[in-house]
Design an enzyme around this catalytic site. Structure first.
Site, PDB file in Angstrom:
ATOM      1  N   GLY A  92      70.311   5.031  53.743  1.00  0.00           N
ATOM      2  CA  GLY A  92      71.995   5.177  53.575  1.00  0.00           C
ATOM      3  C   GLY A  92      72.219   4.076  52.352  1.00  0.00           C
ATOM      4  CD  GLU A 146      71.290   8.639  51.600  1.00  0.00           C
ATOM      5  OE1 GLU A 146      71.720   8.010  53.345  1.00  0.00           O
ATOM      6  OE2 GLU A 146      71.047   9.534  52.019  1.00  0.00           O
ATOM      7  CB  ALA A 182      71.559   4.944  58.604  1.00  0.00           C
ATOM      8  CD  GLU A 201      66.951   7.352  53.489  1.00  0.00           C
ATOM      9  OE1 GLU A 201      65.806   7.307  52.497  1.00  0.00           O
ATOM     10  OE2 GLU A 201      67.636   7.131  53.119  1.00  0.00           O
TER      11      GLU A 201
HETATM   12  N1  T1G Z   1      68.221  -0.028  61.570  1.00  0.00           N
HETATM   13  C1  T1G Z   1      68.093  -1.071  62.547  1.00  0.00           C
HETATM   14  N2  T1G Z   1      67.485  -2.150  63.307  1.00  0.00           N
HETATM   15  C2  T1G Z   1      67.345  -2.720  60.907  1.00  0.00           C
HETATM   16  C3  T1G Z   1      67.232  -2.431  59.975  1.00  0.00           C
HETATM   17  C4  T1G Z   1      67.909  -0.830  59.915  1.00  0.00           C
HETATM   18  N3  T1G Z   1      67.983  -0.015  59.423  1.00  0.00           N
HETATM   19  N4  T1G Z   1      66.281  -2.447  59.530  1.00  0.00           N
HETATM   20  C5  T1G Z   1      65.871  -3.318  59.700  1.00  0.00           C
HETATM   21  N5  T1G Z   1      66.457  -4.292  61.132  1.00  0.00           N
HETATM   22  C6  T1G Z   1      66.589  -4.358  61.713  1.00  0.00           C
HETATM   23  C7  T1G Z   1      64.373  -4.994  62.018  1.00  0.00           C
HETATM   24  O1  T1G Z   1      64.156  -4.755  62.913  1.00  0.00           O
HETATM   25  C8  T1G Z   1      64.229  -6.553  62.287  1.00  0.00           C
HETATM   26  O2  T1G Z   1      64.946  -7.229  64.648  1.00  0.00           O
HETATM   27  C9  T1G Z   1      65.762  -7.186  61.549  1.00  0.00           C
HETATM   28  O3  T1G Z   1      65.901  -6.535  61.371  1.00  0.00           O
HETATM   29  C10 T1G Z   1      65.025  -8.082  61.095  1.00  0.00           C
HETATM   30  O4  T1G Z   1      64.256  -6.956  60.026  1.00  0.00           O
HETATM   31  C11 T1G Z   1      71.092   8.327  56.441  1.00  0.00           C
HETATM   32  C12 T1G Z   1      69.218   7.725  58.237  1.00  0.00           C
HETATM   33  C13 T1G Z   1      65.570  -4.672  55.436  1.00  0.00           C
HETATM   34  C14 T1G Z   1      64.220  -4.965  54.081  1.00  0.00           C
HETATM   35  O5  T1G Z   1      64.309   2.088  56.347  1.00  0.00           O
HETATM   36  O6  T1G Z   1      62.564  -2.285  55.533  1.00  0.00           O
HETATM   37  O7  T1G Z   1      69.626   5.014  56.059  1.00  0.00           O
HETATM   38  O8  T1G Z   1      62.887  -7.542  65.049  1.00  0.00           O
HETATM   39  O9  T1G Z   1      62.252  -8.166  60.102  1.00  0.00           O
HETATM   40  O10 T1G Z   1      61.709  -8.726  56.623  1.00  0.00           O
HETATM   41  O11 T1G Z   1      69.581   8.336  54.725  1.00  0.00           O
HETATM   42  O12 T1G Z   1      64.476  -4.120  57.644  1.00  0.00           O
HETATM   43  O13 T1G Z   1      64.553  -9.330  64.042  1.00  0.00           O
HETATM   44  O14 T1G Z   1      65.170  -7.893  66.219  1.00  0.00           O
HETATM   45  O15 T1G Z   1      62.690  -6.250  58.852  1.00  0.00           O
HETATM   46  O16 T1G Z   1      64.172  -9.542  55.621  1.00  0.00           O
HETATM   47  C15 T1G Z   1      66.673   3.498  56.261  1.00  0.00           C
HETATM   48  C16 T1G Z   1      64.746  -0.792  56.808  1.00  0.00           C
HETATM   49  C17 T1G Z   1      66.859   3.577  57.294  1.00  0.00           C
HETATM   50  C18 T1G Z   1      65.416   0.213  56.195  1.00  0.00           C
HETATM   51  C19 T1G Z   1      64.565  -6.118  55.684  1.00  0.00           C
HETATM   52  N6  T1G Z   1      66.258   1.665  56.025  1.00  0.00           N
HETATM   53  N7  T1G Z   1      64.614  -2.353  57.332  1.00  0.00           N
HETATM   54  O17 T1G Z   1      63.839  -6.435  55.125  1.00  0.00           O
HETATM   55  O18 T1G Z   1      63.629  -8.228  57.756  1.00  0.00           O
HETATM   56  S1  T1G Z   1      67.014   6.106  57.914  1.00  0.00           S
HETATM   57  C20 T1G Z   1      65.005   1.516  55.892  1.00  0.00           C
HETATM   58  C21 T1G Z   1      63.237  -2.232  56.294  1.00  0.00           C
HETATM   59  C22 T1G Z   1      68.569   6.006  56.550  1.00  0.00           C
HETATM   60  C23 T1G Z   1      70.244   7.008  55.953  1.00  0.00           C
HETATM   61  C24 T1G Z   1      69.060   7.022  56.889  1.00  0.00           C
HETATM   62  C25 T1G Z   1      63.516  -4.320  56.420  1.00  0.00           C
HETATM   63  C26 T1G Z   1      65.013  -4.821  55.462  1.00  0.00           C
HETATM   64  P1  T1G Z   1      64.548  -7.768  64.903  1.00  0.00           P
HETATM   65  P2  T1G Z   1      63.172  -7.493  58.954  1.00  0.00           P
HETATM   66  P3  T1G Z   1      63.663  -7.965  56.440  1.00  0.00           P
END
Ligand code: T1G
Length: 693
Positions: free
Chosen positions: A101, A104, A62, A124
């Site tokens: 997500g 999911e 998400a 999450e």
């Molecule tokens: N949403 C918004 N921005 C995100 C993002 C996300 N999910 N993930 C990364 N970014 C931004 C990050 O801040 C950075 O921004 C840029 O993307 C590159 O990220 C309903 C509610 C996917 C493994 O927890 O683990 O889904 O600094 O440097 O090293 O159940 O990003 O460039 O401005 O980390 O290649 C669950 C979180 C969400 C994954 C990639 N998902 N992200 O790593 O790049 S909750 C997560 C990561 C959810 C549902 C629920 C990593 C990555 P900027 P990066 P990377």
């Protein structure tokens, strides 16, 4: 549908999510997916659909940046339920990673393919929430309750091979081309006449593992609410059909979205990315670093060398003589052997490091081809200057000279060389090959590309780098010194060190301050107090109980006794009955009348001191922003991650509350308790520390 495209390849509808950088499921993407599936349903030419991600990964989850804002339809659960309800089969083709997500969405599909090297996870709980779009209901139906509990309450992704084994995916794609592999699998399913296979229609998962897992989590997830709440959602899957289960999951998800823990963990997530974003290095190319020198093979030097070796760099380690160099090689070999026994390194890798990438010797001229050198010698200015003079003489032009000092004046060290622009501080935390924090200490003359190189090196070493200015203790140790003093004052005024440790462990710290002293060694604290004695203020209160322990040779874990007694093999330690008398003696010397301290006051005093000095450190520019202080404490000082760091915590408590505490404490000690001007200004302006990030 700019973020989501639809094209037809024969009878296969290819739906591509394209929302760089991580294909986050923003409002536009959710809407685009929904429209694409409506088109798929209506498209008679399409017999099957494939959903895949453009760029380097499937879908990263998400859109976290939307959290805390009013929700915009369509909700992700609705979009995913729509995919699952499709009248024709849907394949999710995963590459790179499918997280939160994103996974999911794949669970809403009927078939799943992953490319080699792909990872799949529901992280999450690491953000203080739970999979809120069907993950807690569909995953256990697909891979079983135990495996789902492990993935969801731990939040750690699994590899494609493991996902194939446990049934999460149906096939691992062959070759390098995601689209070709996806089309090949979809074509196969079409030829097989494969029908939609909704995961939600699978039988309810087995409830048996729930109770034992709950007991485990009650111990391991100490203080965190998300893992146990996620377990409740999975428990609901074992008792309800998919519709009721999804409703219960949504209720629990919305509850977690409102907790301060979600706010703290999201702050930590974005801060660990923001901390490396500095105006001074924006667009500045770092210098290439392949071969580094390390001066000093003691605990820190050997740890730094090992960290660099395990990160793929070559290392030349210099000690004062060949025997010491060999001893350092032995220390490094021991750390590598431990890495092999833990499965973090294989034997050939260990061999290659020791035979090809590590040189250890005594002659500085071996450093002449290195790109950067880090000295980790004795903490004495004359010794450091002598080392830097030798380095200045042998290092090639453009090489970087770094010091690992934890408090000495780096401006003074830089000024003693002919190349102050190439001098920087790289303050590692012990054990250097394990602790993630690296303070990058920028001196007056340090060149911007040297700073950029330090941050690039930190990333290669797997460290979280925080920029710090030059002062005694930089960011972390300077603030530590302040809140440790607040704790010592409470002991002098009547609190037991054990009660203080317990209260702060309950707050969420990995260890209390006196446990930390025993771990680091009471001689470290004693030496620091001796060093600062010359500048002591007459109103400073000396923790004479700490000096007494030092003079008794009770230095903590390394001597088996400090504030705690450490029986053989027990690192947790037990209370020492003699401490009460030692502390009473210190109080008598001061003439204080001891009083009770409850847990609430212990935490308020400890945190007020930490936040107050943090405000000073930000105001003086030693830390760039409050989030930099937060990162230092999350990665170097055992601060509970779900509280986001001391400055984020202060915002959640309210800066006016923190300031009121300080003013109340100042009524009995206006020397130690002087409000930081920045804190007072923010309270007057009604602003938060976050407003400075
Ligand atoms: N949403 C918004 N921005 C995100 C993002 C996300 N999910 N993930 C990364 N970014 C931004 C990050 O801040 C950075 O921004 C840029 O993307 C590159 O990220 C309903 C509610 C996917 C493994 O927890 O683990 O889904 O600094 O440097 O090293 O159940 O990003 O460039 O401005 O980390 O290649 C669950 C979180 C969400 C994954 C990639 N998902 N992200 O790593 O790049 S909750 C997560 C990561 C959810 C549902 C629920 C990593 C990555 P900027 P990066 P990377």
């Amino acid at each position: 549908m700019s973020d989501v495209s639809y094209d037809l390849e024969g009878q296969i509808a290819v739906i591509t999510v394209d929302n760089p950088p991580v294909n986050a499921l923003s409002r536009a993407v959710r809407d685009g997916i929904r429209q694409a599936f409506s088109r798929f349903e209506a498209d008679d030419a399409a017999g099957i659909a494939v959903i895949l991600g453009a760029g380097r990964l499937f879908i990263g989850g998400a859109d976290i940046s939307e959290f805390g804002k009013p929700p915009h339809p369509p909700s992700l659960p609705d979009v995913i339920n729509g995919i699952e309800a499709a009248a024709k089969p849907v394949v999710a083709a995963i590459h790179g990673t499918a997280l939160g997500g994103g996974l999911e969405v794949a669970l809403g599909a009927h078939y799943r393919l992953a490319m080699p090297g792909a990872t799949l996870g529901l992280p999450e709980v690491k953000l203080g929430i739970l999979p809120g779009a069907g993950g807690t209901q569909r995953l256990p139906r697909l891979i079983g309750t135990e495996a789902a509990l492990r993935m969801i309450t731990g939040g750690t992704p699994i590899a494609a091979e493991q996902a194939l084994e446990n049934g999460l995916i149906d096939r691992i794609g062959t070759g390098e081309d995601l689209r070709a592999a996806a089309l090949d699998y979809a074509g196969f399913l079409l030829d097989e006449g494969a029908a939609p296979r909704p995961v939600g229609a699978l039988p309810r998962p087995d409830a048996a593992p729930i109770d034992a897992w709950r007991k485990t989590l009650e111990k391991s997830a100490r203080g965190e609410v998300a893992p146990l709440t996620a377990l409740c959602a999975i428990d609901a899957a074992t008792r309800h059909d998919i519709r009721e289960g999804l409703a219960e999951e949504r209720r629990l998800f919305m509850h977690l979205m409102e907790t301060p823990q979600r706010s703290g963990l999201i702050h930590a997530f974005f801060s660990e990315r923001a901390v490396a974003k500095l105006p001074e290095i924006k667009g500045i190319a770092p210098r290439a670093i392949r071969h580094i020198g390390v001066i000093g093979g003691g605990t820190m030097g050997a740890g730094i060398a090992t960290n660099a070796l395990l990160s793929g760099l070559s290392v030349t380690l210099i000690e004062r003589d060949a025997q010491s160099a060999e001893k350092a090689r032995g220390t490094i070999t021991g750390i590598l052997d431990a890495a092999v026994s833990r499965g973090m390194l294989d034997a050939p890798g260990r061999e290659a490091i020791l035979t090809q990438r590590l040189q250890a010797g005594a002659g500085y001229d071996a450093l002449k081809d290195t790109d950067l050198v880090i000295e980790a010698v004795f903490e004495n200015m004359d010794v450091k200057k002598d080392v830097f003079a030798k380095l200045d003489a042998v290092m090639r032009p453009g090489a970087i000279l770094a010091t690992n000092t934890s408090y000495l004046d780096i401006d003074e060290i830089a000024a003693s060389t002919s190349r102050p622009a190439d001098v920087i501080g790289l303050h590692f935390f012990s054990p250097a090959h394990i602790m993630k924090l690296l303070e990058v200490v920028v001196a007056q003359e340090t060149a911007p590309d040297v700073v950029a190189t330090a941050f690039a090196l930190a990333k290669k070493l797997g460290k979280t780098a925080v920029r710090a200015g030059v002062c005694d203790g930089f960011i972390g140790n300077r603030i530590l010194s302040h809140y440790r003093t607040a704790a010592d004052h409470m002991v002098l005024d009547g609190a037991s060190p054990y009660r203080i440790d317990a209260a702060l462990k309950d707050f969420g710290f990995a260890m209390g301050p006196y446990q930390v002293s025993d771990l680091a060694g009471l001689d470290i604290g004693y030496a620091t107090r001796q060093r600062k004695a010359a500048k002591a203020h007459p109103k400073d209160r000396a923790p004479t109980f700490a000096d007494a322990l030092y003079h008794k040779g009770r230095l903590g874990q390394k001597t088996g006794r400090g504030y705690y007694i450490y029986d053989a093999g027990d690192r947790r330690g037990r209370h020492d009955p003699e401490i009460e008398a030692i502390v009473a003696e210190a109080r008598a010397q001061e003439g204080t009348n001891p009083r009770e301290f409850d847990d609430d006051e212990i935490v308020r005093r400890y945190m007020a001191a930490m936040v107050n000095e943090g405000a000073r450190v930000v105001e003086e520019g030693i830390a760039m922003r409050p989030l930099d202080v937060d990162m230092v404490f999350l990665y170097g000082y055992g601060f509970p991650r779900w509280r986001g760091g001391p400055m984020h915590y202060a915002d959640t408590v309210g800066l006016d509350t923190i300031l009121a505490d300080i003013r109340r404490f100042a009524e009995t000690d206006d020397h130690f308790w002087t409000p930081a001007p920045l804190l007072e200004r923010l309270v007057v302006e009604g602003r938060s520390f976050a407003s400075l990030n």
